[in-house]
Motif scaffolding. Structure first.
Motif, PDB file in Angstrom:
ATOM      1  N   UNK A  27       0.834  -1.224   0.000  1.00 23.85           N
ATOM      2  CA  UNK A  27       0.000   0.000   0.000  1.00 23.85           C
ATOM      3  C   UNK A  27       0.853   1.252   0.000  1.00 23.85           C
ATOM      4  N   UNK A  28       1.992   1.221   0.683  1.00 26.08           N
ATOM      5  CA  UNK A  28       2.881   2.383   0.690  1.00 26.08           C
ATOM      6  C   UNK A  28       3.385   2.678  -0.714  1.00 26.08           C
ATOM      7  N   UNK A  29       3.648   1.632  -1.503  1.00 25.83           N
ATOM      8  CA  UNK A  29       4.091   1.815  -2.886  1.00 25.83           C
ATOM      9  C   UNK A  29       2.999   2.482  -3.716  1.00 25.83           C
ATOM     10  N   UNK A  30       1.754   2.077  -3.501  1.00 24.51           N
ATOM     11  CA  UNK A  30       0.640   2.686  -4.229  1.00 24.51           C
ATOM     12  C   UNK A  30       0.457   4.155  -3.835  1.00 24.51           C
ATOM     13  N   UNK A  31       0.535   4.432  -2.542  1.00 22.54           N
ATOM     14  CA  UNK A  31       0.419   5.816  -2.086  1.00 22.54           C
ATOM     15  C   UNK A  31       1.571   6.671  -2.621  1.00 22.54           C
ATOM     16  N   UNK A  32       2.768   6.111  -2.666  1.00 20.48           N
ATOM     17  CA  UNK A  32       3.928   6.857  -3.163  1.00 20.48           C
ATOM     18  C   UNK A  32       3.759   7.180  -4.641  1.00 20.48           C
ATOM     19  N   UNK A  33       3.199   6.260  -5.404  1.00 20.48           N
ATOM     20  CA  UNK A  33       2.953   6.519  -6.825  1.00 20.48           C
ATOM     21  C   UNK A  33       1.961   7.648  -7.027  1.00 20.48           C
ATOM     22  N   UNK A  34       0.895   7.632  -6.256  1.00 16.24           N
ATOM     23  CA  UNK A  34      -0.101   8.705  -6.340  1.00 16.24           C
ATOM     24  C   UNK A  34       0.509  10.033  -5.897  1.00 16.24           C
ATOM     25  N   UNK A  35       1.287   9.978  -4.815  1.00 16.59           N
ATOM     26  CA  UNK A  35       1.929  11.204  -4.329  1.00 16.59           C
ATOM     27  C   UNK A  35       2.905  11.776  -5.344  1.00 16.59           C
ATOM     28  N   UNK A  36       3.653  10.915  -6.032  1.00 16.49           N
ATOM     29  CA  UNK A  36       4.596  11.393  -7.052  1.00 16.49           C
ATOM     30  C   UNK A  36       3.850  12.040  -8.209  1.00 16.49           C
ATOM     31  N   UNK A  37       2.731  11.465  -8.605  1.00 12.77           N
ATOM     32  CA  UNK A  37       1.927  12.047  -9.678  1.00 12.77           C
ATOM     33  C   UNK A  37       1.395  13.420  -9.277  1.00 12.77           C
ATOM     34  N   UNK A  38       0.868  13.523  -8.063  1.00 17.62           N
ATOM     35  CA  UNK A  38       0.347  14.811  -7.599  1.00 17.62           C
ATOM     36  C   UNK A  38       1.458  15.852  -7.470  1.00 17.62           C
ATOM     37  N   UNK A  39       2.630  15.423  -7.019  1.00 15.80           N
ATOM     38  CA  UNK A  39       3.761  16.341  -6.935  1.00 15.80           C
ATOM     39  C   UNK A  39       4.174  16.824  -8.318  1.00 15.80           C
ATOM     40  N   UNK A  40       4.164  15.940  -9.307  1.00 13.23           N
ATOM     41  CA  UNK A  40       4.510  16.336 -10.672  1.00 13.23           C
ATOM     42  C   UNK A  40       3.505  17.353 -11.212  1.00 13.23           C
ATOM     43  N   UNK A  41       2.221  17.152 -10.933  1.00 11.81           N
ATOM     44  CA  UNK A  41       1.210  18.129 -11.353  1.00 11.81           C
ATOM     45  C   UNK A  41       1.430  19.478 -10.675  1.00 11.81           C
ATOM     46  N   UNK A  42       1.755  19.442  -9.399  1.00  8.94           N
ATOM     47  CA  UNK A  42       1.995  20.675  -8.655  1.00  8.94           C
ATOM     48  C   UNK A  42       3.188  21.438  -9.220  1.00  8.94           C
ATOM     49  N   UNK A  43       4.269  20.726  -9.489  1.00  3.49           N
ATOM     50  CA  UNK A  43       5.468  21.368 -10.039  1.00  3.49           C
ATOM     51  C   UNK A  43       5.190  21.931 -11.431  1.00  3.49           C
ATOM     52  N   UNK A  44       4.458  21.182 -12.257  1.00  4.15           N
ATOM     53  CA  UNK A  44       4.118  21.666 -13.599  1.00  4.15           C
ATOM     54  C   UNK A  44       3.252  22.926 -13.519  1.00  4.15           C
ATOM     55  N   UNK A  45       2.318  22.945 -12.586  1.00  2.14           N
ATOM     56  CA  UNK A  45       1.475  24.134 -12.429  1.00  2.14           C
ATOM     57  C   UNK A  45       2.264  25.353 -11.999  1.00  2.14           C
ATOM     58  N   UNK A  46       3.158  25.186 -11.006  1.00  8.61           N
ATOM     59  CA  UNK A  46       3.972  26.320 -10.568  1.00  8.61           C
ATOM     60  C   UNK A  46       4.925  26.781 -11.666  1.00  8.61           C
ATOM     61  N   UNK A  47       5.439  25.853 -12.464  1.00  8.38           N
ATOM     62  CA  UNK A  47       6.316  26.223 -13.567  1.00  8.38           C
ATOM     63  C   UNK A  47       5.560  27.036 -14.606  1.00  8.38           C
TER      64      UNK A  47
END
Length: 94
Positions: A27-47
């Motif tokens: 489950x931690x692996x699944x949560x980490x994947x979702x968190x990485x995706x959300x972080x990528x969206x956040x970084x793309x938005x700020x960029x």
């Protein structure tokens, strides 16, 4: 302020570590994947926001290879090895 941000980051990092350990590896692996995706969206938005806010001003400058500085308003600051060209704009008739 910087200290507060650093402390908040460390607390969030420790809390995330405790959460992932408590969830188990799968489950931690699944949560980490979702968190990485959300972080990528956040970084793309700020960029994108940063790129939109940093539009060049009317008098932005460009520096040529030989050290000349040219502004959009047509002002040229000559460098030490500059060559001068005269450009005459012909009027456009409608």
């Amino acid at each position: 302020m910087k200290l507060l941000v650093a402390v908040a980051f460390v607390v969030a990092l420790v809390a995330a570590g405790i959460f992932f350990v408590s969830q188990g590896l799968n489950r931690a692996d699944q949560f980490a994947g979702i968190g990485a995706f959300l972080l990528a969206l956040l970084v793309a938005g700020f960029t994108a926001l940063n790129a939109l806010r940093r539009q060049p001003s009317k008098d932005s400058e460009a520096v040529t290879k030989d050290g000349n500085t040219v502004t959009k308003s047509g002002v040229v600051s000559m460098g030490p090895n500059a060559t001068v060209q005269t450009v005459i704009n012909k009027p456009r008739w409608r």
